[in-house]
Design an enzyme around this catalytic site. Structure first.
Site, PDB file in Angstrom:
ATOM      1  N   HIS A 265      -1.415   1.537  -4.179  1.00 42.05           N
ATOM      2  CA  HIS A 265      -1.736   2.969  -4.023  1.00 42.05           C
ATOM      3  C   HIS A 265      -0.827   3.870  -4.859  1.00 42.05           C
ATOM      4  O   HIS A 265      -0.785   5.075  -4.632  1.00 42.05           O
ATOM      5  CB  HIS A 265      -1.647   3.368  -2.543  1.00 42.05           C
TER       6      HIS A 265
ATOM      7  N   GLU B 275       1.304  -3.476  16.792  1.00 44.09           N
ATOM      8  CA  GLU B 275       0.095  -3.796  17.562  1.00 44.09           C
ATOM      9  C   GLU B 275      -0.781  -4.669  16.690  1.00 44.09           C
ATOM     10  O   GLU B 275      -0.698  -4.580  15.459  1.00 44.09           O
ATOM     11  CB  GLU B 275      -0.718  -2.528  17.832  1.00 44.09           C
TER      12      GLU B 275
ATOM     13  N   GLY C 206       3.275  -4.674   8.952  1.00 44.45           N
ATOM     14  CA  GLY C 206       3.067  -3.237   9.202  1.00 44.45           C
ATOM     15  C   GLY C 206       1.827  -2.647   8.579  1.00 44.45           C
ATOM     16  O   GLY C 206       1.859  -1.523   8.089  1.00 44.45           O
TER      17      GLY C 206
ATOM     18  N   CYS D  97      -0.600  10.215 -16.475  1.00 43.61           N
ATOM     19  CA  CYS D  97      -1.599  11.022 -17.164  1.00 43.61           C
ATOM     20  C   CYS D  97      -2.963  10.364 -16.900  1.00 43.61           C
ATOM     21  O   CYS D  97      -3.163   9.220 -17.270  1.00 43.61           O
ATOM     22  CB  CYS D  97      -1.315  11.077 -18.670  1.00 43.61           C
TER      23      CYS D  97
ATOM     24  N   VAL E 276       3.714   4.131  -0.979  1.00 45.33           N
ATOM     25  CA  VAL E 276       3.931   4.913  -2.192  1.00 45.33           C
ATOM     26  C   VAL E 276       5.365   5.437  -2.230  1.00 45.33           C
ATOM     27  O   VAL E 276       5.699   6.331  -2.992  1.00 45.33           O
ATOM     28  CB  VAL E 276       2.928   6.096  -2.252  1.00 45.33           C
ATOM     29  N   ASP E 277       6.219   4.875  -1.349  1.00 45.50           N
ATOM     30  CA  ASP E 277       7.546   5.457  -1.123  1.00 45.50           C
ATOM     31  C   ASP E 277       8.653   4.888  -1.999  1.00 45.50           C
ATOM     32  O   ASP E 277       9.804   5.314  -1.909  1.00 45.50           O
ATOM     33  CB  ASP E 277       7.938   5.319   0.357  1.00 45.50           C
TER      34      ASP E 277
ATOM     35  N   ALA F  19       9.192  -4.136  12.289  1.00 48.07           N
ATOM     36  CA  ALA F  19       9.293  -4.986  11.099  1.00 48.07           C
ATOM     37  C   ALA F  19      10.741  -5.377  10.808  1.00 48.07           C
ATOM     38  O   ALA F  19      11.025  -6.528  10.457  1.00 48.07           O
ATOM     39  CB  ALA F  19       8.686  -4.246   9.907  1.00 48.07           C
TER      40      ALA F  19
ATOM     41  N   GLN G   5       0.856  -1.199   0.000  1.00 49.16           N
ATOM     42  CA  GLN G   5       0.000   0.000   0.000  1.00 49.16           C
ATOM     43  C   GLN G   5       0.881   1.235   0.000  1.00 49.16           C
ATOM     44  O   GLN G   5       0.376   2.345  -0.069  1.00 49.16           O
ATOM     45  CB  GLN G   5      -0.838   0.039   1.278  1.00 49.16           C
TER      46      GLN G   5
ATOM     47  N   SER H  48      -2.437  -1.928   9.305  1.00 46.34           N
ATOM     48  CA  SER H  48      -3.540  -2.013  10.265  1.00 46.34           C
ATOM     49  C   SER H  48      -4.687  -2.834   9.678  1.00 46.34           C
ATOM     50  O   SER H  48      -5.637  -3.153  10.384  1.00 46.34           O
ATOM     51  CB  SER H  48      -4.044  -0.606  10.606  1.00 46.34           C
TER      52      SER H  48
HETATM   53  P1  NAD Z   1      -1.673   1.519   8.070  1.00 49.13           P
HETATM   54  O1  NAD Z   1      -3.126   1.489   8.119  1.00 49.13           O
HETATM   55  O2  NAD Z   1      -1.036   0.626   7.104  1.00 49.13           O
HETATM   56  O3  NAD Z   1      -1.135   1.230   9.578  1.00 49.13           O
HETATM   57  C1  NAD Z   1       0.208   1.214   9.946  1.00 49.13           C
HETATM   58  C2  NAD Z   1       0.476  -0.069  10.739  1.00 49.13           C
HETATM   59  O4  NAD Z   1       1.892  -0.198  10.917  1.00 49.13           O
HETATM   60  C3  NAD Z   1      -0.151  -0.106  12.138  1.00 49.13           C
HETATM   61  O5  NAD Z   1      -0.793  -1.352  12.279  1.00 49.13           O
HETATM   62  C4  NAD Z   1       1.063   0.007  13.086  1.00 49.13           C
HETATM   63  O6  NAD Z   1       0.884  -0.761  14.274  1.00 49.13           O
HETATM   64  C5  NAD Z   1       2.148  -0.603  12.250  1.00 49.13           C
HETATM   65  N1  NAD Z   1       3.513  -0.162  12.549  1.00 49.13           N
HETATM   66  C6  NAD Z   1       3.965   1.079  12.860  1.00 49.13           C
HETATM   67  N2  NAD Z   1       5.294   1.073  13.010  1.00 49.13           N
HETATM   68  C7  NAD Z   1       5.715  -0.197  12.773  1.00 49.13           C
HETATM   69  C8  NAD Z   1       6.984  -0.841  12.782  1.00 49.13           C
HETATM   70  N3  NAD Z   1       8.115  -0.177  13.036  1.00 49.13           N
HETATM   71  N4  NAD Z   1       7.030  -2.153  12.486  1.00 49.13           N
HETATM   72  C9  NAD Z   1       5.911  -2.853  12.230  1.00 49.13           C
HETATM   73  N5  NAD Z   1       4.682  -2.293  12.208  1.00 49.13           N
HETATM   74  C10 NAD Z   1       4.580  -0.990  12.484  1.00 49.13           C
HETATM   75  O7  NAD Z   1      -1.025   2.906   7.794  1.00 49.13           O
HETATM   76  P2  NAD Z   1      -1.527   4.387   7.641  1.00 49.13           P
HETATM   77  O8  NAD Z   1      -0.445   5.189   8.180  1.00 49.13           O
HETATM   78  O9  NAD Z   1      -2.894   4.587   8.142  1.00 49.13           O
HETATM   79  O10 NAD Z   1      -1.498   4.561   6.067  1.00 49.13           O
HETATM   80  C11 NAD Z   1      -2.600   4.416   5.237  1.00 49.13           C
HETATM   81  C12 NAD Z   1      -2.178   4.572   3.799  1.00 49.13           C
HETATM   82  O11 NAD Z   1      -1.450   5.776   3.616  1.00 49.13           O
HETATM   83  C13 NAD Z   1      -1.227   3.503   3.322  1.00 49.13           C
HETATM   84  O12 NAD Z   1      -1.928   2.428   2.893  1.00 49.13           O
HETATM   85  C14 NAD Z   1      -0.460   4.226   2.210  1.00 49.13           C
HETATM   86  O13 NAD Z   1      -1.160   4.265   1.007  1.00 49.13           O
HETATM   87  C15 NAD Z   1      -0.338   5.609   2.738  1.00 49.13           C
HETATM   88  N6  NAD Z   1       0.954   5.752   3.446  1.00 49.13           N
HETATM   89  C16 NAD Z   1       2.096   5.370   2.820  1.00 49.13           C
HETATM   90  C17 NAD Z   1       3.307   5.504   3.461  1.00 49.13           C
HETATM   91  C18 NAD Z   1       4.549   5.067   2.756  1.00 49.13           C
HETATM   92  O14 NAD Z   1       4.554   4.966   1.531  1.00 49.13           O
HETATM   93  N7  NAD Z   1       5.613   4.761   3.487  1.00 49.13           N
HETATM   94  C19 NAD Z   1       3.354   6.014   4.767  1.00 49.13           C
HETATM   95  C20 NAD Z   1       2.181   6.405   5.368  1.00 49.13           C
HETATM   96  C21 NAD Z   1       0.974   6.260   4.701  1.00 49.13           C
END
Ligand code: NAD
Length: 279
Positions: free
Chosen positions: A124, A243, A215, A132, A108-109, A259, A106, A217
């Site tokens: 995502h 969690e 990682g 485009c 985008v990084d 992770a 999911q 939710s």
């Molecule tokens: P999410 O719903 O995927 O939840 C994050 C999960 O990661 C939680 O369950 C949390 O407990 C867990 N977590 C946090 N730190 C961790 C670690 N060090 N090791 C293991 N697990 C860990 O995330 P969100 O922030 O609600 O993001 C929703 C959407 O936003 C994503 O699907 C994505 O499209 C976008 N997003 C992308 C990035 C990225 O590209 N890195 C970052 C933030 C959000």
């Protein structure tokens, strides 16, 4: 961090391969990218109704270009500063060893690709790509080009704010040959997920024997349905998270911790670490 039961499963089953990983924002936390929903996450400072929807972004661009500029600088600076962490590298290593069929993400990084993963379904999109919306042409952006854009965005403008932002937009999000206008290739709230990536994801899920959920939710669909989808086809589900996710009850094995640490332990348990050459 991984218990005896999971360690035994990893030792016995991982060498047979056919593993697929599904990753969420948590896997990139140790790379310095905060999760959006978590404490200190982006949505605490930027209302997602405004900054994660097409209508909201158009509204901000028109009515508050300074805030749009700040949002772009903050998000792209964090993404540019991030590097793959041991968790991304572990998954790339498992793929290189022929044990992991691919990663569904999911995120985008672009960190899975940078870690060396080749088979990646990006549900995502990717912040380092433009698309485009009319003809769906996609162009990957050089990191240097994105850094240059951030620098320009940080410079005080001598023109009025809206005109200066429009100038930057024209330069980095040009017109496509079809007449459409390129935009960042990320899926905003309310938009449909890319069909091709979804098909790739389901092909991976359908054929796997082990689904590693890392990682996430698992609070949004279709991600929330992936563990059940894989389980119904006979796969074992392993959840790695800080969690428990909303679907944690479905997992056959759970490991709670960061992770990077957990996946490093998994690699050690499978005893192929020496065989994996990490970039
Ligand atoms: P999410 O719903 O995927 O939840 C994050 C999960 O990661 C939680 O369950 C949390 O407990 C867990 N977590 C946090 N730190 C961790 C670690 N060090 N090791 C293991 N697990 C860990 O995330 P969100 O922030 O609600 O993001 C929703 C959407 O936003 C994503 O699907 C994505 O499209 C976008 N997003 C992308 C990035 C990225 O590209 N890195 C970052 C933030 C959000």
């Amino acid at each position: 961090m991984i218990d005896v039961k999971l360690k035994k499963f990893v030792r016995e089953v991982f060498p047979k391969g056919n593993i697929v990983a599904f990753t969420g924002a948590g896997i990139s936390y140790e790379s310095g990218i905060p999760t959006f929903r978590g404490k200190g996450g982006l949505w605490e400072r930027y209302d997602p109704e405004l900054f994660a929807t097409p209508e909201g972004l158009a509204h901000v661009l028109h009515n508050d270009p300074g805030r749009m500029r700040a949002f772009m600088v903050e998000t792209f600076s964090v993404l540019l500063a991030a590097h793959p962490n041991p968790a991304h590298l572990a998954l790339a290593g498992l793929e290189k060893a022929g044990l992991l069929n691919g990663v569904i993400t999911q995120n985008v990084d672009d960190l899975h690709r940078r870690a060396g993963s080749r088979s990646v379904a990006e549900l995502h999109g990717n912040c380092f790509r433009i698309r485009c919306p009319r003809c769906q042409s996609r162009i990957m952006l050089e990191r240097e080009r994105v850094a240059e854009m951030v620098k320009l965005l940080q410079m005080p403008s001598d023109k009025d704010e809206a005109r200066s932002l429009a100038h930057i937009k024209d330069r980095y999000f040009p017109k496509c040959r079809c007449g459409g206008r390129f935009r960042t290739d990320v899926v905003l709230f309310g938009e449909t997920l890319p069909e091709e990536e979804m098909e790739k994801a389901y092909r991976m899920l359908d054929g796997c024997c082990v689904l590693l959920v890392v990682g996430s939710s698992l609070s949004v669909f279709p991600a929330a349905s992936f563990p059940m989808h894989a389980k119904q086809r006979g796969a074992a589900v392993i959840e790695i998270n800080l969690e428990p996710s909303e679907q944690a009850g479905l997992a056959d094995y759970r490991a709670f911790g960061s992770a990077g640490e957990v996946l490093t332990e998994v690699l050690n348990a499978v005893r192929i670490r020496g065989r994996i050459v990490q970039d």
